[in-house]
Design a protein around this motif. Structure first.
Motif, PDB file in Angstrom:
ATOM      1  N   PHE A 193      48.191 100.426  33.477  1.00  0.00           N
ATOM      2  CA  PHE A 193      49.603 100.776  33.507  1.00  0.00           C
ATOM      3  C   PHE A 193      50.505  99.603  34.003  1.00  0.00           C
ATOM      4  CE2 PHE A 193      53.358 102.437  35.416  1.00  0.00           C
ATOM      5  CZ  PHE A 193      53.994 103.017  34.328  1.00  0.00           C
ATOM      6  N   SER A 194      49.909  98.647  35.015  1.00  0.00           N
ATOM      7  CA  SER A 194      50.905  97.852  35.302  1.00  0.00           C
ATOM      8  C   SER A 194      51.244  96.658  34.467  1.00  0.00           C
ATOM      9  CB  SER A 194      50.238  97.110  36.610  1.00  0.00           C
ATOM     10  OG  SER A 194      49.002  96.510  36.148  1.00  0.00           O
ATOM     11  N   ARG A 195      50.248  96.444  33.506  1.00  0.00           N
ATOM     12  CA  ARG A 195      50.416  95.530  32.344  1.00  0.00           C
ATOM     13  C   ARG A 195      51.561  95.931  31.282  1.00  0.00           C
ATOM     14  NH1 ARG A 195      45.718  96.067  29.533  1.00  0.00           N
ATOM     15  NH2 ARG A 195      44.768  94.591  30.975  1.00  0.00           N
ATOM     16  N   LEU A 196      51.583  97.292  30.895  1.00  0.00           N
ATOM     17  CA  LEU A 196      52.618  97.894  30.100  1.00  0.00           C
ATOM     18  C   LEU A 196      53.960  97.890  31.014  1.00  0.00           C
ATOM     19  CD1 LEU A 196      50.888 101.135  28.770  1.00  0.00           C
ATOM     20  CD2 LEU A 196      51.204  98.906  27.591  1.00  0.00           C
ATOM     21  N   PHE A 197      54.083  98.190  32.052  1.00  0.00           N
ATOM     22  CA  PHE A 197      55.307  98.182  33.160  1.00  0.00           C
ATOM     23  C   PHE A 197      56.008  96.534  33.076  1.00  0.00           C
ATOM     24  CE2 PHE A 197      57.626  97.938  36.775  1.00  0.00           C
ATOM     25  CZ  PHE A 197      58.825  98.797  36.862  1.00  0.00           C
ATOM     26  N   PHE A 198      54.926  95.730  33.372  1.00  0.00           N
ATOM     27  CA  PHE A 198      55.562  94.499  33.660  1.00  0.00           C
ATOM     28  C   PHE A 198      55.719  93.331  32.150  1.00  0.00           C
ATOM     29  CE2 PHE A 198      54.052  95.161  38.013  1.00  0.00           C
ATOM     30  CZ  PHE A 198      55.574  94.983  38.563  1.00  0.00           C
ATOM     31  N   THR A 199      55.220  94.159  31.085  1.00  0.00           N
ATOM     32  CA  THR A 199      55.540  93.570  29.804  1.00  0.00           C
ATOM     33  C   THR A 199      56.882  94.323  28.966  1.00  0.00           C
ATOM     34  OG1 THR A 199      53.344  93.427  29.285  1.00  0.00           O
ATOM     35  CG2 THR A 199      54.613  93.155  27.497  1.00  0.00           C
ATOM     36  N   TYR A 200      57.091  95.752  29.173  1.00  0.00           N
ATOM     37  CA  TYR A 200      58.123  96.474  28.691  1.00  0.00           C
ATOM     38  C   TYR A 200      59.258  96.999  29.595  1.00  0.00           C
ATOM     39  CZ  TYR A 200      54.355  96.487  24.831  1.00  0.00           C
ATOM     40  OH  TYR A 200      53.700  96.115  24.156  1.00  0.00           O
ATOM     41  N   ALA A 201      59.050  97.090  30.489  1.00  0.00           N
ATOM     42  CA  ALA A 201      60.008  97.772  31.286  1.00  0.00           C
ATOM     43  C   ALA A 201      60.675  96.763  32.195  1.00  0.00           C
ATOM     44  CB  ALA A 201      59.566  99.102  32.393  1.00  0.00           C
ATOM     45  N   VAL A 202      59.930  95.828  32.711  1.00  0.00           N
ATOM     46  CA  VAL A 202      60.420  94.622  33.519  1.00  0.00           C
ATOM     47  C   VAL A 202      59.374  93.365  32.935  1.00  0.00           C
ATOM     48  CG1 VAL A 202      60.717  93.458  35.879  1.00  0.00           C
ATOM     49  CG2 VAL A 202      60.798  96.038  35.636  1.00  0.00           C
ATOM     50  N   PRO A 203      60.058  92.734  31.808  1.00  0.00           N
ATOM     51  CA  PRO A 203      58.941  92.108  31.252  1.00  0.00           C
ATOM     52  C   PRO A 203      58.853  90.632  31.795  1.00  0.00           C
ATOM     53  CG  PRO A 203      61.309  91.792  30.384  1.00  0.00           C
ATOM     54  CD  PRO A 203      61.485  92.986  31.420  1.00  0.00           C
ATOM     55  N   LEU A 204      58.194  90.655  33.146  1.00  0.00           N
ATOM     56  CA  LEU A 204      57.940  89.398  33.804  1.00  0.00           C
ATOM     57  C   LEU A 204      56.595  88.852  33.062  1.00  0.00           C
ATOM     58  CD1 LEU A 204      58.257  90.538  37.269  1.00  0.00           C
ATOM     59  CD2 LEU A 204      59.646  89.578  35.933  1.00  0.00           C
ATOM     60  N   ILE A 205      55.699  89.753  32.618  1.00  0.00           N
ATOM     61  CA  ILE A 205      54.303  88.936  32.007  1.00  0.00           C
ATOM     62  C   ILE A 205      54.875  88.129  30.653  1.00  0.00           C
ATOM     63  CG2 ILE A 205      52.284  89.467  30.745  1.00  0.00           C
ATOM     64  CD1 ILE A 205      51.826  91.629  32.733  1.00  0.00           C
ATOM     65  N   PRO A 206      55.546  88.582  29.925  1.00  0.00           N
ATOM     66  CA  PRO A 206      55.969  87.663  28.598  1.00  0.00           C
ATOM     67  C   PRO A 206      56.942  86.518  29.049  1.00  0.00           C
ATOM     68  CG  PRO A 206      56.449  89.969  28.194  1.00  0.00           C
ATOM     69  CD  PRO A 206      56.069  89.998  29.671  1.00  0.00           C
ATOM     70  N   LEU A 207      57.646  86.834  30.158  1.00  0.00           N
ATOM     71  CA  LEU A 207      58.624  85.786  30.371  1.00  0.00           C
ATOM     72  C   LEU A 207      57.777  84.218  31.048  1.00  0.00           C
ATOM     73  CD1 LEU A 207      61.747  87.475  31.797  1.00  0.00           C
ATOM     74  CD2 LEU A 207      61.760  86.137  29.497  1.00  0.00           C
ATOM     75  N   PHE A 208      56.972  84.921  31.939  1.00  0.00           N
ATOM     76  CA  PHE A 208      56.182  83.914  32.580  1.00  0.00           C
ATOM     77  C   PHE A 208      55.377  83.117  31.551  1.00  0.00           C
ATOM     78  CE2 PHE A 208      57.162  85.954  36.671  1.00  0.00           C
ATOM     79  CZ  PHE A 208      58.241  85.097  37.063  1.00  0.00           C
ATOM     80  N   THR A 209      54.548  84.143  30.405  1.00  0.00           N
ATOM     81  CA  THR A 209      53.689  83.357  29.692  1.00  0.00           C
ATOM     82  C   THR A 209      54.347  82.429  28.970  1.00  0.00           C
ATOM     83  OG1 THR A 209      52.586  85.595  29.745  1.00  0.00           O
ATOM     84  CG2 THR A 209      52.235  84.042  27.706  1.00  0.00           C
ATOM     85  N   ILE A 210      55.608  82.585  28.483  1.00  0.00           N
ATOM     86  CA  ILE A 210      56.185  81.477  27.644  1.00  0.00           C
ATOM     87  C   ILE A 210      56.449  80.346  28.341  1.00  0.00           C
ATOM     88  CG2 ILE A 210      58.614  80.893  26.736  1.00  0.00           C
ATOM     89  CD1 ILE A 210      59.112  83.943  25.966  1.00  0.00           C
TER      90      ILE A 210
END
Length: 266
Positions: A193-210
């Protein structure tokens, strides 16, 4: 146009204070993409040759992260003449939850729970050393130390980066790949669930991935620099080194460095 320069910069996932939940989400995405795209399939013949030269069937993967691409690569080795091939995953920051899933799905895949420093590998951890998508994280002195440790322990080593160090790859990291990340995240396993939350609700995973994706290309060592590091680490010339770039059948490239002890060559 290929890039010849290398910039050290920094990646967030390398920072000790960086939240583990974000790091794990980024690593899960990387593993999924490398596996789905078959990124490292072009280097299977190179690995076959190196394993024959060293008489090894065991791969010792350093800096394994979430184990991106390891399972399909191992299966390919087993299916193409090395049925006894195994791989042991290690990392300075072990990820047993991700590795347990891979182990359950992949005969011959194991992992080491204790942290493993790639610059000083314990003598009990044997096998042909591999580093996938991680060598660029190390500064030149640390990178040289990794190679020197392999030379000192007479362990063959292969360094592989799933890119050709090209400006177009930075453009992809900023445009196409973030869209792909948003589309595929619900299908990444194991589910978190944390992966979904930090991808869509608070998109830290995509931003740091970029950021980390762009920086990783800028930090990559091109083949000439890989060979220079290897020759400094092996000043006595006791290994045979080769470096270059191989192309996947559908376009993407893999940059590599391989070293084997000279007396093990057949």
């Amino acid at each position: 146009m290929p890039m010849k320069l290398r910039l050290q910069l920094f990646e967030f996932e390398d920072l000790p204070w960086f939240p583990q939940v974000i790091r794990a989400g980024m690593m899960d995405y990387l593993r999924f993409m490398i596996t789905a795209l078959g990124t490292y399939q072009p280097i299977v013949p190179l690995l076959h040759q190196a394993l024959r030269q060293t008489g090894q069937t065991r791969l010792l993967e350093l800096g394994a992260g979430a184990g991106g691409g390891t399972a399909p690569l191992l299966r390919r080795l087993q299916a193409t003449g090395l049925p006894a091939a195994t791989v042991t995953l290690t990392d300075l920051y072990p990820q047993p939850l991700a590795w347990q899933t891979l182990q359950a799905q992949t005969p011959g895949l194991r992992y080491e729970l204790a942290p493993v420093d790639a610059t000083a590998v314990a003598a009990g951890l044997t096998g042909f050393r591999t580093i996938f998508s991680a060598f660029h994280h190390f500064s030149p002195p640390a990178a040289e130390a990794i190679l020197a440790d392999a030379v000192r322990q007479r362990a063959g080593i292969g360094v592989f980066e799933g890119a050709g160090k090209h400006w177009a790859e930075i453009l992809l990291a900023c445009t196409v790949l973030p869209v792909a990340q948003l589309l595929i995240t619900p299908f990444i396993r194991p589910f978190r669930f944390s992966r979904l939350f930090f991808t869509y609700a608070v998109p830290l995973i995509p931003l740091f991935t970029i950021w980390d994706g762009c920086v990783s290309i800028l930090r990559m060592y091109p083949p000439a620099q890989l060979l220079a590091l290897a020759h400094r680490a092996d000043a006595a010339g006791t290994f045979r080194w080769q470096a270059g770039v191989v192309r996947h059948w559908w376009g993407p490239k893999v940059t590599y460095l391989i070293g084997v002890p000279t007396e093990t060559e057949g």
